[in-house]
Design a protein around this motif. Structure first.
Motif, PDB file in Angstrom:
ATOM      1  N   ARG A 494       0.812  -1.326   0.084  1.00  0.00           N
ATOM      2  CA  ARG A 494       0.010  -0.022   0.014  1.00  0.00           C
ATOM      3  C   ARG A 494       0.884   1.252   0.030  1.00  0.00           C
ATOM      4  NH1 ARG A 494      -5.768  -1.075  -0.282  1.00  0.00           N
ATOM      5  NH2 ARG A 494      -5.950  -3.340   0.379  1.00  0.00           N
ATOM      6  N   ARG A 495       1.934   1.488  -1.022  1.00  0.00           N
ATOM      7  CA  ARG A 495       2.620   2.443  -1.072  1.00  0.00           C
ATOM      8  C   ARG A 495       2.057   3.768  -1.533  1.00  0.00           C
ATOM      9  NH1 ARG A 495       8.265   0.470  -3.372  1.00  0.00           N
ATOM     10  NH2 ARG A 495       8.831  -1.422  -1.883  1.00  0.00           N
ATOM     11  N   ILE A 496       1.025   3.889  -2.024  1.00  0.00           N
ATOM     12  CA  ILE A 496       0.537   5.140  -2.263  1.00  0.00           C
ATOM     13  C   ILE A 496      -0.172   5.794  -1.198  1.00  0.00           C
ATOM     14  CG2 ILE A 496      -1.401   6.281  -3.804  1.00  0.00           C
ATOM     15  CD1 ILE A 496       0.908   5.612  -5.443  1.00  0.00           C
ATOM     16  N   GLY A 497      -0.929   5.054  -0.504  1.00  0.00           N
ATOM     17  CA  GLY A 497      -1.666   5.386   0.651  1.00  0.00           C
ATOM     18  C   GLY A 497      -0.948   5.893   1.683  1.00  0.00           C
ATOM     19  N   ARG A 498       0.318   5.238   1.692  1.00  0.00           N
ATOM     20  CA  ARG A 498       1.210   5.460   3.006  1.00  0.00           C
ATOM     21  C   ARG A 498       2.107   6.539   2.677  1.00  0.00           C
ATOM     22  NH1 ARG A 498       1.820  -1.008   4.338  1.00  0.00           N
ATOM     23  NH2 ARG A 498      -0.139  -1.227   5.198  1.00  0.00           N
ATOM     24  N   SER A 499       2.230   6.881   1.544  1.00  0.00           N
ATOM     25  CA  SER A 499       3.373   7.820   1.065  1.00  0.00           C
ATOM     26  C   SER A 499       2.788   9.169   0.676  1.00  0.00           C
ATOM     27  CB  SER A 499       4.128   7.343  -0.022  1.00  0.00           C
ATOM     28  OG  SER A 499       4.670   6.119   0.056  1.00  0.00           O
ATOM     29  N   TYR A 500       1.504   9.419   0.313  1.00  0.00           N
ATOM     30  CA  TYR A 500       0.907  10.661  -0.230  1.00  0.00           C
ATOM     31  C   TYR A 500      -0.232  11.047   0.742  1.00  0.00           C
ATOM     32  CZ  TYR A 500       4.289   9.271  -3.848  1.00  0.00           C
ATOM     33  OH  TYR A 500       5.477   9.083  -4.444  1.00  0.00           O
ATOM     34  N   ASP A 504      -0.999  19.003   1.375  1.00  0.00           N
ATOM     35  CA  ASP A 504       0.113  19.811   0.644  1.00  0.00           C
ATOM     36  C   ASP A 504       0.362  19.501  -0.759  1.00  0.00           C
ATOM     37  OD1 ASP A 504       3.097  18.258   0.784  1.00  0.00           O
ATOM     38  OD2 ASP A 504       1.681  17.586   2.192  1.00  0.00           O
ATOM     39  N   THR A 505       0.801  20.723  -1.363  1.00  0.00           N
ATOM     40  CA  THR A 505       1.270  20.720  -2.885  1.00  0.00           C
ATOM     41  C   THR A 505       2.149  19.540  -3.400  1.00  0.00           C
ATOM     42  OG1 THR A 505       0.684  23.108  -2.835  1.00  0.00           O
ATOM     43  CG2 THR A 505       1.856  22.114  -4.805  1.00  0.00           C
ATOM     44  N   LEU A 506       3.303  19.409  -2.494  1.00  0.00           N
ATOM     45  CA  LEU A 506       4.392  18.478  -2.742  1.00  0.00           C
ATOM     46  C   LEU A 506       3.645  17.112  -2.752  1.00  0.00           C
ATOM     47  CD1 LEU A 506       7.238  18.151  -3.263  1.00  0.00           C
ATOM     48  CD2 LEU A 506       7.618  17.882  -1.037  1.00  0.00           C
ATOM     49  N   SER A 507       2.797  16.493  -1.850  1.00  0.00           N
ATOM     50  CA  SER A 507       2.160  15.255  -1.846  1.00  0.00           C
ATOM     51  C   SER A 507       1.547  15.068  -2.989  1.00  0.00           C
ATOM     52  CB  SER A 507       1.288  14.973  -0.453  1.00  0.00           C
ATOM     53  OG  SER A 507       2.454  15.000   0.681  1.00  0.00           O
ATOM     54  N   ARG A 508       0.528  16.049  -3.641  1.00  0.00           N
ATOM     55  CA  ARG A 508      -0.163  16.045  -4.681  1.00  0.00           C
ATOM     56  C   ARG A 508       0.497  15.900  -5.971  1.00  0.00           C
ATOM     57  NH1 ARG A 508      -2.008  20.602  -4.285  1.00  0.00           N
ATOM     58  NH2 ARG A 508      -1.231  21.627  -6.393  1.00  0.00           N
ATOM     59  N   ARG A 780     -12.996  14.011   3.246  1.00  0.00           N
ATOM     60  CA  ARG A 780     -12.701  12.832   2.241  1.00  0.00           C
ATOM     61  C   ARG A 780     -12.822  13.681   0.787  1.00  0.00           C
ATOM     62  NH1 ARG A 780     -16.405   8.365   5.267  1.00  0.00           N
ATOM     63  NH2 ARG A 780     -14.943   7.696   6.795  1.00  0.00           N
ATOM     64  N   ALA A 781     -13.852  14.408   0.702  1.00  0.00           N
ATOM     65  CA  ALA A 781     -14.069  14.914  -0.859  1.00  0.00           C
ATOM     66  C   ALA A 781     -12.868  15.976  -1.187  1.00  0.00           C
ATOM     67  CB  ALA A 781     -15.330  15.767  -0.804  1.00  0.00           C
ATOM     68  N   ALA A 782     -12.161  16.588   0.041  1.00  0.00           N
ATOM     69  CA  ALA A 782     -11.069  17.310  -0.407  1.00  0.00           C
ATOM     70  C   ALA A 782      -9.706  16.541  -0.808  1.00  0.00           C
ATOM     71  CB  ALA A 782     -10.682  18.365   0.899  1.00  0.00           C
ATOM     72  N   LYS A 783     -10.018  15.511  -0.197  1.00  0.00           N
ATOM     73  CA  LYS A 783      -8.746  14.471  -0.280  1.00  0.00           C
ATOM     74  C   LYS A 783      -8.994  13.954  -1.860  1.00  0.00           C
ATOM     75  CE  LYS A 783      -6.384  12.824   2.299  1.00  0.00           C
ATOM     76  NZ  LYS A 783      -4.882  12.986   2.889  1.00  0.00           N
ATOM     77  N   ALA A 784     -10.035  13.429  -2.115  1.00  0.00           N
ATOM     78  CA  ALA A 784     -10.485  13.010  -3.566  1.00  0.00           C
ATOM     79  C   ALA A 784      -9.953  14.086  -4.475  1.00  0.00           C
ATOM     80  CB  ALA A 784     -11.787  12.550  -3.499  1.00  0.00           C
ATOM     81  N   VAL A 785     -10.221  15.322  -4.327  1.00  0.00           N
ATOM     82  CA  VAL A 785     -10.161  16.337  -5.256  1.00  0.00           C
ATOM     83  C   VAL A 785      -8.799  16.734  -5.400  1.00  0.00           C
ATOM     84  CG1 VAL A 785     -10.374  18.927  -5.559  1.00  0.00           C
ATOM     85  CG2 VAL A 785     -12.542  17.538  -4.923  1.00  0.00           C
ATOM     86  N   GLU A 786      -8.112  16.727  -4.334  1.00  0.00           N
ATOM     87  CA  GLU A 786      -6.539  17.110  -4.394  1.00  0.00           C
ATOM     88  C   GLU A 786      -5.768  15.797  -5.046  1.00  0.00           C
ATOM     89  OE1 GLU A 786      -4.404  19.917  -2.605  1.00  0.00           O
ATOM     90  OE2 GLU A 786      -6.138  19.984  -3.903  1.00  0.00           O
ATOM     91  N   ALA A 787      -6.240  14.636  -5.327  1.00  0.00           N
ATOM     92  CA  ALA A 787      -5.544  13.589  -5.655  1.00  0.00           C
ATOM     93  C   ALA A 787      -5.949  13.440  -7.279  1.00  0.00           C
ATOM     94  CB  ALA A 787      -6.131  12.078  -5.212  1.00  0.00           C
ATOM     95  N   LEU A 788      -7.005  14.003  -7.741  1.00  0.00           N
ATOM     96  CA  LEU A 788      -7.431  13.823  -9.018  1.00  0.00           C
ATOM     97  C   LEU A 788      -7.382  15.123  -9.992  1.00  0.00           C
ATOM     98  CD1 LEU A 788     -10.386  11.432  -8.482  1.00  0.00           C
ATOM     99  CD2 LEU A 788      -8.181  10.702  -9.092  1.00  0.00           C
ATOM    100  N   ALA A 789      -7.812  16.102  -9.373  1.00  0.00           N
ATOM    101  CA  ALA A 789      -7.882  17.198 -10.194  1.00  0.00           C
ATOM    102  C   ALA A 789      -6.565  18.046 -10.550  1.00  0.00           C
ATOM    103  CB  ALA A 789      -8.572  18.449  -9.399  1.00  0.00           C
ATOM    104  N   ARG A 832      -5.902  26.924  -7.846  1.00  0.00           N
ATOM    105  CA  ARG A 832      -5.417  26.121  -6.425  1.00  0.00           C
ATOM    106  C   ARG A 832      -4.246  26.937  -5.766  1.00  0.00           C
ATOM    107  NH1 ARG A 832      -4.731  24.424  -2.196  1.00  0.00           N
ATOM    108  NH2 ARG A 832      -4.203  22.152  -1.656  1.00  0.00           N
ATOM    109  N   ARG A 833      -4.307  27.483  -4.714  1.00  0.00           N
ATOM    110  CA  ARG A 833      -3.066  28.058  -4.081  1.00  0.00           C
ATOM    111  C   ARG A 833      -2.638  26.840  -3.234  1.00  0.00           C
ATOM    112  NH1 ARG A 833      -2.337  29.793   0.907  1.00  0.00           N
ATOM    113  NH2 ARG A 833      -4.564  29.218   1.497  1.00  0.00           N
ATOM    114  N   ALA A 834      -1.317  26.879  -3.058  1.00  0.00           N
ATOM    115  CA  ALA A 834      -0.696  25.736  -2.250  1.00  0.00           C
ATOM    116  C   ALA A 834      -1.095  25.798  -0.857  1.00  0.00           C
ATOM    117  CB  ALA A 834       0.584  25.708  -2.374  1.00  0.00           C
ATOM    118  N   VAL A 835      -1.553  24.799  -0.133  1.00  0.00           N
ATOM    119  CA  VAL A 835      -1.806  24.873   1.269  1.00  0.00           C
ATOM    120  C   VAL A 835      -0.523  24.609   1.916  1.00  0.00           C
ATOM    121  CG1 VAL A 835      -2.848  23.690   3.245  1.00  0.00           C
ATOM    122  CG2 VAL A 835      -4.187  23.949   0.984  1.00  0.00           C
TER     123      VAL A 835
END
Length: 845
Positions: A494-500, A504-508, A780-789, A832-835
């Motif tokens: 499960r490297r994706i879920g545990r690493s990102y 923050d912008t860098l993780s995205r 959860r929605a904010a996480k999904a948006v950051e991952a995909l958009a 999107r302004r970096a958090v």
């Protein structure tokens, strides 16, 4: 005459002891001296043979593991110890044996097992624990002379010799490897914890060469009976290779052999960049090995859009990547952007180059006929079969295979049919396996997931379709990546879920790089000229009347008090150590089910009359207290407001879709529409026969129905485009996860719809559990948006939910909700302004 078995056993032990002492004398070991027990063993794995070919660089072809030094083994035998496995010995706690053991074991790594458990770091702490062990064994302290208090002790040794007492009073010795130094956490040598043993898979040659190099640098000998270490190091130092990064398909590790120092130099690159480096090396005459999955990702990144006159340009890009893929692809396009169409047109192009093309499509049972209709429209050359029944349809598939011959063929199966009849579907092999609404793969332990994994082994290529790959966490993406590559090992890591996990912008950015071209996506913004505009959610904050508020408070406070009482009883019973503890724990387990039912009752209480049809214990309790009756007499504000909103929309010429998690809510709403507004809505739910449900969809798309009330059965994958110029989507209640919310809205706002705009309305009841649901849904929605958009595009989920987040933030919600509101607002506007990292919530927030 045969000797007794006890005498025979004693003779055998003495014989082993004598042989060990003779062998030690041959090695010049007359008296015990400190001997480091740990060595490193190396051998080829599986069917690998010398000489190693360059292709072996890409395979897990070498086994490296901790081993015990021969001298240490001989001294344990000389002391009369009995070997109990690879790294454990037991012996009688007698003076002579104990002296040999203490003479052989290095003082800096000798400790009682309890010292390791407690993390003792000083010699004095370890000496006290050893003296305690001596007392348990009945030996005098002088007989088991510790003398490590003044010795130089490594605070974090990577190898330890742990002593403890067995149940029969013997002295047990175990060699343990500890993360630190040459033993890397989770590495090849990190296998021997205090209890049990950790199994590690074989390693690549470059990984093995690095471990051997580090071991020699730390003064650890290498056990190499097959003499492979030299050829292995020569191969690694003279080669360049691109390796896949397990679980991160968009990345690769470039290993370049070095003539001196460490065997290789490592760099982590994107797959496309890595392949360019490898090609430059080959142009200079330097051989470079490239892993198949790395080459596959580079081919997908370089793929040209598919030449198809039906697809739009963004869809052609996805179809082109699908054609170039050799292992799998994730199509995570927004809801309503034509994932089914894109997939079928891509299959049509693939079938032209592959006679006898076969594809298995696994979808929700409700969508099987819809997929068949779409296949007839977008892949007309294909023969299509929908197997009948849950089992016993293998012969039907065999007949289909023979009749189809070299023509392309599609097998369309429902989820339940695939789960129960997986053995029947395995009679064929497939060019492609398509899983629609693939988020169901997130939990690999379900029966459906296991069945789909079995079918994955029968297909060359996997295509996962889901507009909502992120539900509760990013680990759900890990499951899809593992499925595409048929890689169960990455499924467990499960490297994706545990690493990102951060906002923050860098993780995205790193997340997108790690996924690479495996994740293909068409956004609504790219098709804005061909789809209806999805309006911002209009949030209605409804206030309950006194009776309803009393009911809502009772749903929460009384159940919480009951749970606290049971927990207290369990704790009291455990403290007393009586049978009451076990009984209280059983009661607590039973009450968890009651509490889950209480949560459901609290959600259903939005319309109190629905509780009368519930068989739950909590609902019956509330009914007995008279709370339900008083709330019914007062009336449901949600039902009243939603019915009026539907009537107003219909009067304005809009078609309406109303979604709820509870069929009882929809039935009560339908009654209010008929009785109070003269509106006859259609119900799309489980109790409605399937032919009637299919008729409801057709009539709504044709404009013959003005309003459809949709239960969870109809929220995924269905084509419910309104025929009117504008439409309205109503969320009667909030779902727990963002994927359910966006799927609801996407039923009407789809590609090809005649509507120009779809409005969205959400009534939220104050002082109810719905506000708590919102506090889970929004992060959860904010996480999904950051991952995909993408940074420059408007996200439809953000556009729908940022109004709700603003409402809650204005009411003094938590800092997390305020951050979510900011993210969703900026994503809704395509800015999107970096958090800052210090503002972003932790992964566990």
């Amino acid at each position: 005459m045969a000797r007794p078995s006890t005498t025979y056993g004693l003779s055998e032990a003495k014989l082993r002891q004598s042989q060990a002492r003779r062998r030690l004398r041959e090695l010049g070991e007359a008296t015990p001296r400190e001997t480091f027990p740990l060595e490193v063993g190396v051998r080829l794995a599986g069917g690998e043979r010398l000489p190693l070919e360059a292709e072996a660089l890409l395979r897990d072809s070498v086994e490296v593991a901790p081993a015990i030094a021969l001298r240490f083994v001989l001294w344990m035998s000389a002391a009369g110890a009995t070997r109990r496995g690879e790294r454990t010995w037991t012996l009688q706690a007698a003076r002579g044996a104990a002296e040999i053991v203490l003479g052989v074991c290095p003082r800096g790594i000798l400790m009682a097992a309890e010292s390791l458990r407690r993390g003792h770091r000083t010699g004095r702490q370890r000496e006290r624990e050893l003296q305690k062990l001596v007392g348990e064994l009945g030996l005098a302290v002088g007989e088991l002379d510790c003398r490590i208090a003044e010795a130089e002790v490594d605070a974090t040794p990577f190898c330890a010799i742990c002593l403890d007492a067995t149940k029969v009073g013997q002295l047990r010795l175990r060699v343990v490897t500890i993360a630190g130094g040459v033993v890397r956490s989770g590495g090849l040598l990190h296998r021997w914890p205090l209890e049990g043993q950790i199994r590690r898979p074989p390693a690549r040659p470059d990984e093995a060469a690095e471990v051997l190099h580090d071991a020699r640098g730390a003064g650890i000998a290498v056990q190499d009976p097959d003499r492979i270490a030299g050829p292995l190091e020569a191969l690694v130092r003279g080669s360049v290779a691109l390796h896949e990064v397990r679980g991160m398909p968009g990345l690769c590790d470039l290993t370049e052999g070095q003539n001196a120092g460490r065997p290789v130099r490592r760099r982590r690159l994107g797959c496309a960049a890595g392949v360019r480096v490898a090609r430059r090396r080959e142009e200079r005459g330097e051989p470079a090995m490239v892993a198949a999955r790395v080459a596959d990702m580079a081919a997908m990144a370089a793929a040209r859009p598919a030449l198809d006159d039906v697809l739009l340009e963004p869809q052609r890009r996805v179809a082109g990547a699908q054609l170039a893929a050799g292992f799998g692809v994730m199509n995570t396009s927004d809801v309503g952007t034509g994932k089914t169409t894109t997939t079928l047109r891509g299959q049509r192009l693939a079938a032209r180059a592959e006679p006898g093309f076969r594809a298995l499509v696994v979808v929700p049972a409700e969508l099987c006929e819809q997929w068949a209709e779409e296949a007839e429209r977008f892949f007309p050359e294909a023969d299509v079969v929908l197997p009948e029944g849950m089992r016993g349809f293998a012969r039907e598939l065999v007949r289909f295979e023979r009749a189809t011959g070299d023509r392309p063929g599609l097998v369309i199966s429902g989820y339940e049919q695939a789960r129960r009849g997986v053995g029947e579907l395995e009679v064929l092999t497939y060019s492609q396996l398509v899983v629609d609404e693939a988020a169901r793969l997130a939990n690999p332990e379900t029966q459906l997931s296991r069945a789909l994994w079995r079918l994955r082994a029968r297909a060359a290529l996997a295509i996962c379709l889901t507009a909502t790959p992120v539900g509760r966490s990013l680990e759900e993406i890990d499951a899809l990546v593992a499925f595409c590559f048929e890689d169960r090992r990455s499924l467990s890591e499960r490297r994706i879920g545990r690493s990102y996990a951060g906002f923050d912008t860098l993780s995205r950015e790193r997340l997108r790089e790690a996924l690479g071209p495996l994740m293909q996506r068409v956004s609504r913004g790219e098709l804005s000229g061909h789809m209806p505009e999805l309006g911002e959610v209009e949030t209605l904050r409804l206030s309950p009347g006194p009776a309803l508020r009393e009911l809502l408070e009772a749903c929460e406070s009384r159940i919480a008090a009951l749970y606290a009482e049971v927990k207290e009883r369990a704790a009291t019973g455990a403290a007393r150590g009586s049978a009451l503890a076990a009984e209280a724990q059983r009661e607590l387990a039973r009450m968890r089910g009651v509490l889950l039912g209480g949560v459901t009752a609290a959600r259903m209480a939005k319309d109190a009359e629905s509780l009368r049809g519930s068989g739950g214990q909590v609902a019956r309790l509330l009914e007995a207290d008279g709370l339900v009756g008083r709330a019914i007499a007062e009336g449901s504000p949600a039902r009243r407001v939603v019915a009026q909103a539907i009537a107003d929309a219909l009067q304005n010429g809009e078609q309406v879709l109303c979604f709820s998690e509870f069929t009882s809510h929809l039935e009560l709403l339908g009654r209010a529409l008929r009785d109070e507004h003269g509106v006859e809505p259609a119900l799309y739910a489980g109790p409605t026969p399937k032919p009637e449900r299919e008729a409801v969809k057709r009539r709504f798309r044709a404009g013959e129905l003005g309003c459809v009330l949709v239960a969870p059965l109809g929220r995924e994958g269905h084509n419910l485009q309104p025929a009117s110029a504008s439409g309205l989507v109503l969320h009667y209640d909030l779902p727990w996860e963002p994927r359910a919310f966006v799927q609801r809205s996407g039923r009407g706002a789809r590609l090809g719809s005649a509507a120009e705009r779809i409005g969205v309305l959400v009534p939220v009841l104050r002082h109810s559990i719905e506000e708590r649901v919102a506090h889970l849904l929004l992060p959860r929605a904010a996480k999904a948006v950051e991952a995909l958009a993408r940074d420059d595009e408007r996200d439809p989920l953000a556009g729908q939910l940022h109004g709700l987040a603003a409402e809650l933030a204005a009411d003094g919600a938590s800092t997390l909700i305020e951050i979510c509101e900011r993210i969703l607002a900026e994503r809704a506007n395509g800015r999107r302004r970096a958090v800052p990292v210090e503002e972003a919530p932790s992964p566990g927030a």
